[in-house]
Design a protein around this motif. Structure first.
Motif, PDB file in Angstrom:
ATOM      1  N   THR A 108       0.832  -1.213   0.000  1.00  0.00           N
ATOM      2  CA  THR A 108       0.000   0.000   0.000  1.00  0.00           C
ATOM      3  C   THR A 108       0.863   1.257   0.000  1.00  0.00           C
ATOM      4  OG1 THR A 108      -0.111  -0.078   2.415  1.00  0.00           O
ATOM      5  CG2 THR A 108      -1.890  -1.152   1.197  1.00  0.00           C
ATOM      6  N   TYR A 109       2.146   1.126  -0.274  1.00  0.00           N
ATOM      7  CA  TYR A 109       3.025   2.285  -0.336  1.00  0.00           C
ATOM      8  C   TYR A 109       3.853   2.234  -1.618  1.00  0.00           C
ATOM      9  CZ  TYR A 109       6.354  -1.153   1.515  1.00  0.00           C
ATOM     10  OH  TYR A 109       7.116  -2.290   1.707  1.00  0.00           O
ATOM     11  N   ALA A 110       4.235   3.404  -2.079  1.00  0.00           N
ATOM     12  CA  ALA A 110       5.014   3.519  -3.312  1.00  0.00           C
ATOM     13  C   ALA A 110       6.475   3.807  -2.976  1.00  0.00           C
ATOM     14  CB  ALA A 110       4.449   4.637  -4.184  1.00  0.00           C
ATOM     15  N   ASP A 111       7.333   3.624  -3.959  1.00  0.00           N
ATOM     16  CA  ASP A 111       8.736   4.022  -3.842  1.00  0.00           C
ATOM     17  C   ASP A 111       8.891   5.322  -4.610  1.00  0.00           C
ATOM     18  OD1 ASP A 111      11.427   4.436  -3.839  1.00  0.00           O
ATOM     19  OD2 ASP A 111      11.980   2.511  -4.710  1.00  0.00           O
ATOM     20  N   PRO A 112       8.978   6.466  -3.905  1.00  0.00           N
ATOM     21  CA  PRO A 112       9.011   7.751  -4.621  1.00  0.00           C
ATOM     22  C   PRO A 112      10.227   7.900  -5.524  1.00  0.00           C
ATOM     23  CG  PRO A 112       9.540   8.042  -2.283  1.00  0.00           C
ATOM     24  CD  PRO A 112       9.067   6.641  -2.448  1.00  0.00           C
ATOM     25  N   ALA A 113      11.307   7.157  -5.256  1.00  0.00           N
ATOM     26  CA  ALA A 113      12.499   7.258  -6.101  1.00  0.00           C
ATOM     27  C   ALA A 113      12.210   6.789  -7.523  1.00  0.00           C
ATOM     28  CB  ALA A 113      13.645   6.454  -5.498  1.00  0.00           C
ATOM     29  N   GLU A 114      11.158   6.009  -7.698  1.00  0.00           N
ATOM     30  CA  GLU A 114      10.793   5.498  -9.022  1.00  0.00           C
ATOM     31  C   GLU A 114       9.640   6.282  -9.635  1.00  0.00           C
ATOM     32  OE1 GLU A 114      12.569   3.270 -10.545  1.00  0.00           O
ATOM     33  OE2 GLU A 114      13.878   3.090  -8.801  1.00  0.00           O
ATOM     34  N   LEU A 115       9.216   7.369  -8.976  1.00  0.00           N
ATOM     35  CA  LEU A 115       8.123   8.193  -9.491  1.00  0.00           C
ATOM     36  C   LEU A 115       8.700   9.484 -10.060  1.00  0.00           C
ATOM     37  CD1 LEU A 115       5.611   7.829  -6.504  1.00  0.00           C
ATOM     38  CD2 LEU A 115       5.541   6.609  -8.698  1.00  0.00           C
ATOM     39  N   PRO A 116       8.586   9.711 -11.366  1.00  0.00           N
ATOM     40  CA  PRO A 116       9.150  10.942 -11.956  1.00  0.00           C
ATOM     41  C   PRO A 116       8.612  12.212 -11.292  1.00  0.00           C
ATOM     42  CG  PRO A 116       8.527   9.383 -13.672  1.00  0.00           C
ATOM     43  CD  PRO A 116       7.991   8.826 -12.385  1.00  0.00           C
ATOM     44  N   THR A 117       7.355  12.189 -10.885  1.00  0.00           N
ATOM     45  CA  THR A 117       6.758  13.382 -10.273  1.00  0.00           C
ATOM     46  C   THR A 117       7.320  13.675  -8.888  1.00  0.00           C
ATOM     47  OG1 THR A 117       4.960  12.013  -9.405  1.00  0.00           O
ATOM     48  CG2 THR A 117       4.589  13.108 -11.518  1.00  0.00           C
ATOM     49  N   ALA A 118       8.004  12.702  -8.285  1.00  0.00           N
ATOM     50  CA  ALA A 118       8.502  12.872  -6.919  1.00  0.00           C
ATOM     51  C   ALA A 118       9.993  13.149  -6.863  1.00  0.00           C
ATOM     52  CB  ALA A 118       8.174  11.621  -6.093  1.00  0.00           C
ATOM     53  N   ALA A 119      10.620  13.443  -7.995  1.00  0.00           N
ATOM     54  CA  ALA A 119      12.079  13.630  -8.018  1.00  0.00           C
ATOM     55  C   ALA A 119      12.516  14.765  -7.093  1.00  0.00           C
ATOM     56  CB  ALA A 119      12.542  13.901  -9.446  1.00  0.00           C
ATOM     57  N   ARG A 120      11.785  15.865  -7.101  1.00  0.00           N
ATOM     58  CA  ARG A 120      12.151  17.000  -6.242  1.00  0.00           C
ATOM     59  C   ARG A 120      11.992  16.638  -4.771  1.00  0.00           C
ATOM     60  NH1 ARG A 120       8.982  20.972  -4.112  1.00  0.00           N
ATOM     61  NH2 ARG A 120      10.019  22.917  -3.507  1.00  0.00           N
ATOM     62  N   PHE A 121      10.920  15.933  -4.450  1.00  0.00           N
ATOM     63  CA  PHE A 121      10.693  15.493  -3.072  1.00  0.00           C
ATOM     64  C   PHE A 121      11.833  14.593  -2.601  1.00  0.00           C
ATOM     65  CE2 PHE A 121       9.330  11.855  -0.514  1.00  0.00           C
ATOM     66  CZ  PHE A 121       8.875  12.489   0.646  1.00  0.00           C
ATOM     67  N   VAL A 122      12.213  13.645  -3.430  1.00  0.00           N
ATOM     68  CA  VAL A 122      13.263  12.695  -3.061  1.00  0.00           C
ATOM     69  C   VAL A 122      14.579  13.427  -2.818  1.00  0.00           C
ATOM     70  CG1 VAL A 122      14.643  10.745  -3.877  1.00  0.00           C
ATOM     71  CG2 VAL A 122      12.169  10.753  -4.231  1.00  0.00           C
ATOM     72  N   ALA A 123      14.925  14.355  -3.705  1.00  0.00           N
ATOM     73  CA  ALA A 123      16.182  15.098  -3.550  1.00  0.00           C
ATOM     74  C   ALA A 123      16.174  15.909  -2.254  1.00  0.00           C
ATOM     75  CB  ALA A 123      16.396  16.009  -4.753  1.00  0.00           C
ATOM     76  N   ALA A 124      15.050  16.581  -1.969  1.00  0.00           N
ATOM     77  CA  ALA A 124      14.958  17.391  -0.754  1.00  0.00           C
ATOM     78  C   ALA A 124      15.005  16.511   0.491  1.00  0.00           C
ATOM     79  CB  ALA A 124      13.664  18.201  -0.782  1.00  0.00           C
ATOM     80  N   TYR A 125      14.363  15.359   0.426  1.00  0.00           N
ATOM     81  CA  TYR A 125      14.328  14.439   1.569  1.00  0.00           C
ATOM     82  C   TYR A 125      15.726  13.924   1.884  1.00  0.00           C
ATOM     83  CZ  TYR A 125      12.284  10.778   4.558  1.00  0.00           C
ATOM     84  OH  TYR A 125      11.937   9.974   5.626  1.00  0.00           O
ATOM     85  N   ARG A 126      16.418  13.484   0.850  1.00  0.00           N
ATOM     86  CA  ARG A 126      17.770  12.955   1.054  1.00  0.00           C
ATOM     87  C   ARG A 126      18.707  14.023   1.603  1.00  0.00           C
ATOM     88  NH1 ARG A 126      18.174   9.744  -4.750  1.00  0.00           N
ATOM     89  NH2 ARG A 126      17.185   7.787  -4.080  1.00  0.00           N
ATOM     90  N   LYS A 127      18.598  15.232   1.076  1.00  0.00           N
ATOM     91  CA  LYS A 127      19.491  16.305   1.516  1.00  0.00           C
ATOM     92  C   LYS A 127      19.196  16.718   2.948  1.00  0.00           C
ATOM     93  CE  LYS A 127      20.965  21.000   0.369  1.00  0.00           C
ATOM     94  NZ  LYS A 127      20.810  22.146  -0.571  1.00  0.00           N
ATOM     95  N   ARG A 128      17.923  16.879   3.273  1.00  0.00           N
ATOM     96  CA  ARG A 128      17.566  17.388   4.610  1.00  0.00           C
ATOM     97  C   ARG A 128      17.842  16.373   5.697  1.00  0.00           C
ATOM     98  NH1 ARG A 128      12.110  20.609   6.552  1.00  0.00           N
ATOM     99  NH2 ARG A 128      12.501  20.466   8.790  1.00  0.00           N
ATOM    100  N   PHE A 129      17.574  15.097   5.420  1.00  0.00           N
ATOM    101  CA  PHE A 129      17.663  14.102   6.484  1.00  0.00           C
ATOM    102  C   PHE A 129      18.875  13.185   6.360  1.00  0.00           C
ATOM    103  CE2 PHE A 129      13.072  15.046   5.897  1.00  0.00           C
ATOM    104  CZ  PHE A 129      12.899  15.741   7.078  1.00  0.00           C
TER     105      PHE A 129
END
Length: 778
Positions: A668-689
């Motif tokens: 019931t959960y997605a992998d945002p790293a494989e979602l083109p629309t989530a690229a900005r979210f993934v980059a911000a998440y990795r950098k911040r945390f």
């Protein structure tokens, strides 16, 4: 800052009171301005306590102790009158938020910021201890954040290391969660500089994780854990763990000194740079004395030794390399700027003299000569054009953020209303990894929303986080606290199913919207609820991806279902659904493994005997699923193998080994790293945390919070109200990064087809395939 109350005096000791900065049992802290325009934090002790000789003696000691400390990371005392009917003390005003407020609003600080924070606070404590003093109340609320660094404030319980305690020997002085074991035991004679080092370790753990290292709860429970249990440093960056472990040693003698902590957190290059900068400043001050003929002292900008003047042109401590004013994460300078800009709206001091008979107040600290009156339009720019300390005739503010008035006197930079969204999470129990991921995702959503242009945004969001440790009793308490807070308009959570039902009942009674992204219980059908928004398909839907995949992607005319009776309802539902709706309109056979048995070899042989083309494991145990995978591998089964979400854990991958390869898991959960629309979210998440992988349910929490934000926005100009939010959210559709959040207009339930996904094990790790109904044949 809050407005003055009717009973507050207009003046204290020649200072005009402008508002209340805070209040406690001992007294009130005001924002005040001198006749010359200097802004100060003015602490007034209540008359009923001032009548007590011990309290008055402690207040005098605070003034005397603080007046002798002039370090960069300490707030200087500018004046005091301990003999007044209501004794008062004035210190330089720092417009920045406290560390507690910053972490509450914006989450844990990055490691770089924690190191800078720790090094500077340790430097402040080094000076305190060198003066023979112990602060005794180092905590996030007593640390203010400025652009150039932190300020350690409030010496109200600081005392000389050789002094006799003014309070009874069995009274605990300090703040539970940050006090040392020796403070917790109320052993006044044992409390020395190592006690402050212990408190500093607690503060840095909190700054790095957003959680107290000895947990929360009643004061007695926290004190017990402080004395008898080890700190929780699981979420602390590993490079900081050894130092914080030493700081939090139970034995005071085993802790490092404040100076050693400073050295451990500061690089040698930084220390050499500081020494070189000090030499340059000394030379500059000497040259100024010789050429201008004026003594080195307070400049109009207000540093105790003229440091502030140097900061105006360069960095926070006279540097020009930009090191000092970039120590904070991007969200906090904005908050400091807002606080600084708000000071511009304060009224000018009255031109009439302050009332009061006789001579002025007795002072323990010599005040600098008053300069000409300063209007609120005068800006003191420090560091890289932003304010740090308001004192000595200057007003701290961002020069660039000077508000512009329109016709009705409103300002374009006036603060927006702030709406609070709660996060009800398990941050210390069995599901703490998911809870932490949801907190991180929610904090990113708040930061993204608040960074949007004001042209399309009518409010700011604030996130309030409470931990239920995955326990039903604490979940009810957390729900009660959110319900009682009228500033909270919706709550994300709870994390797990164990605490969901109890909490949801509390939220439903209050009509407070509760939006869950990871709890899988079908509470919507069990409770007559309007306020419960379950954005995750429940266990009744887990069979759908199996049937669809084995019908459209990898056709199976003969499907074997392994009924693992240890799984209870999960297994029963899968067996029931696949028997009623056989994939590819073929046949299904069921093979039972008793709850008390781990014999999967027998059912593996039966699967081969049935000539099955696919196997669906109906269970929830990663360990038992690994046994099943190995049995099928050893039996030579080469068909499709599938399992539900609970199986997809590290234990399954480790124990199954190569036998896990190729398994397809319904989640019931997605992998945002494989979602083109989530690229900005993934980059911000990795950098911040500072992580490589975005954890489960982080992007779902991000989407859920912005779904709530959209609901608030759609209320338009209507004042938000919980009941209105319930109705609005049920009608809101939000296209998130992981899925579209929308509800069936008839059943009012979440359209769960949007929230089911498939993963395939490839090379020992899960490979995200996408939404189950969009996966093509491999």
């Amino acid at each position: 800052m809050r407005a003055l109350k009717p009973g507050d005096p207009p003046f204290v000791g020649g200072y005009r009171l402008l508002g209340r900065l805070g209040a406690g049992g001992m007294g009130v802290v005001y924002l005040a301005r001198s006749t010359g325009g200097a802004l100060v934090a003015l602490k007034v002790i209540r008359a009923e306590y001032a009548a007590d000789h011990d309290f008055r003696a402690r207040f005098r000691r605070e003034a005397e102790a603080a007046s002798g400390l002039t370090g960069q990371w300490l707030t200087p005392v500018t004046a005091a009158e301990p003999a007044a009917r209501e004794p008062w003390l004035a210190t330089a005003f720092v417009p920045g938020p406290s560390l507690a407020e910053a972490v509450t609003l914006h989450g844990p600080l990055p490691e770089r910021t924690v190191r800078a924070l720790g090094a500077r606070l340790a430097e402040a404590l080094t000076e305190v201890h060198a003066a023979g003093l112990v602060h005794r109340d180092v905590k996030p609320g007593n640390i203010l954040l400025a652009l150039d660094g932190p300020r350690l404030i409030d010496f109200g319980i600081a005392r000389s290391t050789g002094a006799t305690a003014l309070t009874a020997s069995d009274v605990v002085i300090g703040s539970p969660g940050y006090l040392s074991p020796e403070q917790a035991r109320a052993r006044g004679g044992d409390i020395g500089p190592p006690s402050d080092v212990f408190s500093l370790g607690c503060v840095l753990a909190y700054a790095a994780t957003g959680r107290r290292p000895f947990g929360t709860g009643t004061a007695a429970a926290v004190i017990f854990r402080t004395v008898h249990e080890e700190p929780d440093l699981d979420a602390v960056p590993w490079t900081l763990v050894p130092l914080l472990t030493d700081c939090l040693a139970k034995d005071p003698a085993a802790r490092p000194t404040a100076e050693a902590v400073r050295d451990a957190l500061s690089g040698e290059d930084d220390r050499e740079h500081e020494r070189e900068n000090d030499r340059e400043n000394d030379q500059e001050r000497g040259s100024a004395e010789g050429s201008a003929g004026e003594p080195a002292g307070r400049h109009e900008a207000g540093g105790a030794d003229g440091r502030e003047a140097g900061r105006e042109a360069g960095g926070a401590d006279g540097r020009t390399d930009g090191r000092a004013d970039d120590w904070l994460p991007p969200s906090l300078p904005r908050l400091i700027a807002e606080r600084s800009s708000a000071v511009l709206a304060l009224p000018d001091p009255s031109p009439s003299p302050a009332p009061g008979p006789g001579p002025g107040p007795t002072t323990l600290v010599e005040q600098p000569p008053e300069g000409p009156a300063v209007s609120r339009r005068r800006l003191l720019t420090l560091g890289s054009a932003a304010a740090v300390v308001l004192t000595g005739g200057g007003i701290a503010a961002w020069a660039a953020s000077r508000p512009s008035s329109d016709g009705d006197g409103a300002t374009s930079s006036a603060p927006l209303p702030r709406y609070v969204i709660g996060l009800h999470a398990d941050l210390s129990g069995t599901d703490k990894a998911i809870g932490r991921a949801q907190e991180r995702g929610a904090r990113l959503a708040v930061a993204d929303f608040n960074s949007r242009s004001r042209d399309g945004r009518a409010f700011d969001l604030v996130l309030k986080v409470l931990d239920d440790a995955g326990e039903a009793k604490r979940a009810a308490e957390v729900a009660g606290r959110f319900v009682a807070d009228n500033d909270v308009y919706a709550v994300i959570g709870p994390t797990g199913s164990a605490s969901a039902e109890t909490a949801v009942t509390r939220y439903e009674k209050a009509l407070l919207p509760i939006v869950t992204v990871s709890s899988g219980d079908d509470l919507y059908s069990q409770i007559t609820t309007r306020a419960y928004f379950q954005l995750r398909p429940d266990e009744n839907a887990l069979s759908t991806p199996f049937i669809h995949y084995l019908t459209h992607a990898r056709k199976s005319r003969r499907t074997a279902v392994i009924d693992d009776r240890a799984a209870g309802r999960t297994s029963w539902q899968i067996v029931k659904d696949l028997a009623a709706f056989p994939p590819s309109e073929g046949t299904t056979t069921t093979h039972v493994v008793p709850a008390g048995s781990e014999d999967f070899d027998t059912v593996a042989a039966a699967v081969l005997a049935a000539d099955a083309e696919a196997v669906v494991y109906g269970g929830s145990s990663p360990h038992r699923a690994a046994l099943c995978a190995r049995a099928l591998e050893e039996a030579g089964f080469r068909g499709t193998r599938m399992a539900p979400e609970p199986v997809l854990q590290a234990a399954f991958l480790t124990e199954a080994g190569p036998a896990a390869e190729g398994w397809v898991i319904s989640t019931t959960y997605a992998d945002p790293a494989e979602l083109p629309t989530a690229a900005r979210f993934v980059a911000a998440y990795r950098k911040r945390f500072g992580v490589r992988t975005v954890e489960r349910f982080a992007v779902e929490a991000y989407d859920a919070l912005l779904f709530v934000a959209q609901g608030l926005s759609e209320l338009s100009s209507v004042e938000p109200e919980r009941g209105a939010m319930v109705r609005r959210l049920r009608a809101t559709a939000y296209k998130g990064l992981a899925k579209t959040i929308e509800f069936d207009p008839v059943t009012k339930e979440f359209r769960w087809v949007n929230g089911l996904f498939l993963h395939r094990i490839r090379n020992g790790t899960p490979d995200f395939l996408g939404r189950y109904d969009r996966v093509k044949e491999a």
